[in-house]
Design a protein around this motif. Structure first.
Motif, PDB file in Angstrom:
ATOM      1  N   GLY A 281      10.101   9.976  -0.604  1.00  7.32           N
ATOM      2  CA  GLY A 281       9.602   9.797   0.745  1.00  7.32           C
ATOM      3  C   GLY A 281       9.114   8.377   0.943  1.00  7.32           C
ATOM      4  O   GLY A 281       8.899   7.637  -0.021  1.00  7.32           O
ATOM      5  N   ALA A 282       8.924   7.979   2.189  1.00  5.43           N
ATOM      6  CA  ALA A 282       8.529   6.609   2.507  1.00  5.43           C
ATOM      7  C   ALA A 282       7.194   6.241   1.880  1.00  5.43           C
ATOM      8  O   ALA A 282       6.201   6.960   2.015  1.00  5.43           O
ATOM      9  N   LYS A 283       7.202   5.133   1.153  1.00  7.28           N
ATOM     10  CA  LYS A 283       6.007   4.575   0.526  1.00  7.28           C
ATOM     11  C   LYS A 283       5.361   5.537  -0.471  1.00  7.28           C
ATOM     12  O   LYS A 283       4.150   5.557  -0.632  1.00  7.28           O
ATOM     13  N   VAL A 284       6.187   6.329  -1.113  1.00  6.65           N
ATOM     14  CA  VAL A 284       5.702   7.258  -2.147  1.00  6.65           C
ATOM     15  C   VAL A 284       6.300   6.849  -3.486  1.00  6.65           C
ATOM     16  O   VAL A 284       7.504   6.591  -3.590  1.00  6.65           O
ATOM     17  N   ASP A 285       5.488   6.782  -4.497  1.00  5.24           N
ATOM     18  CA  ASP A 285       5.926   6.475  -5.856  1.00  5.24           C
ATOM     19  C   ASP A 285       6.986   7.493  -6.287  1.00  5.24           C
ATOM     20  O   ASP A 285       6.789   8.702  -6.149  1.00  5.24           O
ATOM     21  N   ALA A 286       8.109   7.028  -6.793  1.00  2.00           N
ATOM     22  CA  ALA A 286       9.169   7.928  -7.247  1.00  2.00           C
ATOM     23  C   ALA A 286       8.656   8.922  -8.283  1.00  2.00           C
ATOM     24  O   ALA A 286       9.068  10.088  -8.319  1.00  2.00           O
ATOM     25  N   ALA A 287       7.718   8.482  -9.108  1.00  4.15           N
ATOM     26  CA  ALA A 287       7.173   9.340 -10.162  1.00  4.15           C
ATOM     27  C   ALA A 287       6.403  10.537  -9.615  1.00  4.15           C
ATOM     28  O   ALA A 287       6.177  11.512 -10.331  1.00  4.15           O
ATOM     29  N   ALA A 288       6.019  10.485  -8.345  1.00  5.18           N
ATOM     30  CA  ALA A 288       5.256  11.589  -7.748  1.00  5.18           C
ATOM     31  C   ALA A 288       6.065  12.880  -7.707  1.00  5.18           C
ATOM     32  O   ALA A 288       5.493  13.978  -7.613  1.00  5.18           O
ATOM     33  N   TYR A 289       7.396  12.766  -7.791  1.00  6.99           N
ATOM     34  CA  TYR A 289       8.255  13.949  -7.736  1.00  6.99           C
ATOM     35  C   TYR A 289       8.665  14.435  -9.125  1.00  6.99           C
ATOM     36  O   TYR A 289       9.527  15.308  -9.246  1.00  6.99           O
TER      37      TYR A 289
ATOM     38  N   SER B 195       0.864  -1.180   0.000  1.00  7.01           N
ATOM     39  CA  SER B 195       0.000   0.000   0.000  1.00  7.01           C
ATOM     40  C   SER B 195       0.902   1.232   0.000  1.00  7.01           C
ATOM     41  O   SER B 195       1.687   1.428   0.937  1.00  7.01           O
ATOM     42  N   TYR B 196       0.809   2.034  -1.062  1.00  9.42           N
ATOM     43  CA  TYR B 196       1.689   3.197  -1.146  1.00  9.42           C
ATOM     44  C   TYR B 196       0.979   4.353  -1.845  1.00  9.42           C
ATOM     45  O   TYR B 196      -0.105   4.203  -2.423  1.00  9.42           O
ATOM     46  N   TYR B 197       1.611   5.524  -1.791  1.00 10.46           N
ATOM     47  CA  TYR B 197       1.042   6.727  -2.412  1.00 10.46           C
ATOM     48  C   TYR B 197       1.455   6.779  -3.881  1.00 10.46           C
ATOM     49  O   TYR B 197       2.648   6.816  -4.195  1.00 10.46           O
ATOM     50  N   LYS B 198       0.481   6.800  -4.752  1.00  8.26           N
ATOM     51  CA  LYS B 198       0.735   6.728  -6.196  1.00  8.26           C
ATOM     52  C   LYS B 198       0.773   8.122  -6.827  1.00  8.26           C
ATOM     53  O   LYS B 198       0.087   9.043  -6.390  1.00  8.26           O
ATOM     54  N   ALA B 199       1.575   8.247  -7.869  1.00 10.08           N
ATOM     55  CA  ALA B 199       1.673   9.493  -8.620  1.00 10.08           C
ATOM     56  C   ALA B 199       0.328   9.861  -9.224  1.00 10.08           C
ATOM     57  O   ALA B 199      -0.349   9.012  -9.807  1.00 10.08           O
ATOM     58  N   GLN B 200      -0.052  11.131  -9.089  1.00  7.97           N
ATOM     59  CA  GLN B 200      -1.325  11.616  -9.611  1.00  7.97           C
ATOM     60  C   GLN B 200      -1.143  12.257 -10.993  1.00  7.97           C
ATOM     61  O   GLN B 200      -0.073  12.179 -11.596  1.00  7.97           O
TER      62      GLN B 200
END
Length: 248
Positions: A76-84, A32-37
């Motif tokens: 950041g922890a459990k964040v999709d690299a693409a989010a940045y 379960s992680y934060y996905k790029a929007q």
């Protein structure tokens, strides 16, 4: 008559069962992680100014007028690299190659020295700056303290571990946080000045929050941002570019 199981056998079975439970729990946690929007997904597309490659690492490369300074960024922890991607692309537009590694389980703590491979893969870069968001920044601080090739450190809603002291290190430091951040401890971020070089720059983005440094939606426990995500990204990118320009 059946023989009773030995205590060693029972201990072995219990230990194996516990390990299975822990392993299952861990994989449930990291799955379960934060996905790029949308904003981030759009920034992954190459254009006339920046070429984007997505393989074992996300690479944002200026099409022309490229500088010899590169920027490595830990998610950041459990964040999709693409989010940045939005931040990375804005920086690349100004002539700086940006690399965001895809870290194991999206946790920098499992690969704190991943920057070693990035540096080896890009011998055309003469000087490096490393940065990270939240836990990624913690690991980036540790890396910067141990590697002379790193000339700059960027912390987004982050601070070094207790064991890291950069006060006399030959490194330029930039620390940025949002005033509405409810995930990171802002007092600890500010207190980190004591272990930073005297010329370290600390910037608070008024109305920014923890999740606003990327584009991955609301983060649990975070405060509500009163500035648009794009504005927080632009302020952050501008400050990072200023640090990179200063290393020329």
């Amino acid at each position: 008559m059946k023989k009773k199981k030995s205590w060693k056998y029972k201990l072995l079975v219990s230990s194996a069962f516990l390990l299975v439970i822990l392993a299952v729990g861990f994989f449930v946690f990291v799955s379960s992680y934060y996905k790029a929007q949308t904003y981030a997904q759009e920034s992954l597309q190459s254009d006339s100014g920046v070429t984007v490659k997505d393989q074992k690492e996300l690479v944002f490369e200026p099409v022309s007028n490229a500088e010899n300074i590169g920027f490595i960024f830990y998610q950041g922890a459990k964040v999709d690299a693409a989010a940045y991607a939005p931040m990375a692309k804005e920086i690349a537009k100004q002539g700086y190659k940006v690399i965001i590694p895809h870290l194991p389980f999206r946790l920098a703590i499992f690969s704190p020295d991943r920057a070693d491979k990035v540096i080896r893969n890009h011998p055309e870069i003469d000087a490096w700056v490393i940065g990270g968001h939240s836990l990624g920044g913690v690991m980036a601080s540790d890396y910067a303290s141990r590697h002379e090739k790193i000339k700059g450190l960027v912390l987004l809603a982050s601070y070094p571990q207790d064991t890291v002291d950069l006060s006399v290190a030959p490194v330029q430091v930039l620390s940025i946080w949002g005033s509405n951040d409810r995930v990171a401890d802002i007092e600890t971020i500010q207190a980190a000045k004591a272990v930073m070089p005297a010329d370290a720059k600390f910037i608070e983005i008024e109305g920014g929050n923890h999740a606003g440094f990327g584009d991955y939606g609301p983060q649990k426990g975070d405060g509500k941002a009163s500035v648009p995500n794009k504005e927080q990204t632009e302020q952050t990118s501008d400050a990072i570019v200023e640090l990179l320009d200063g290393l020329q």
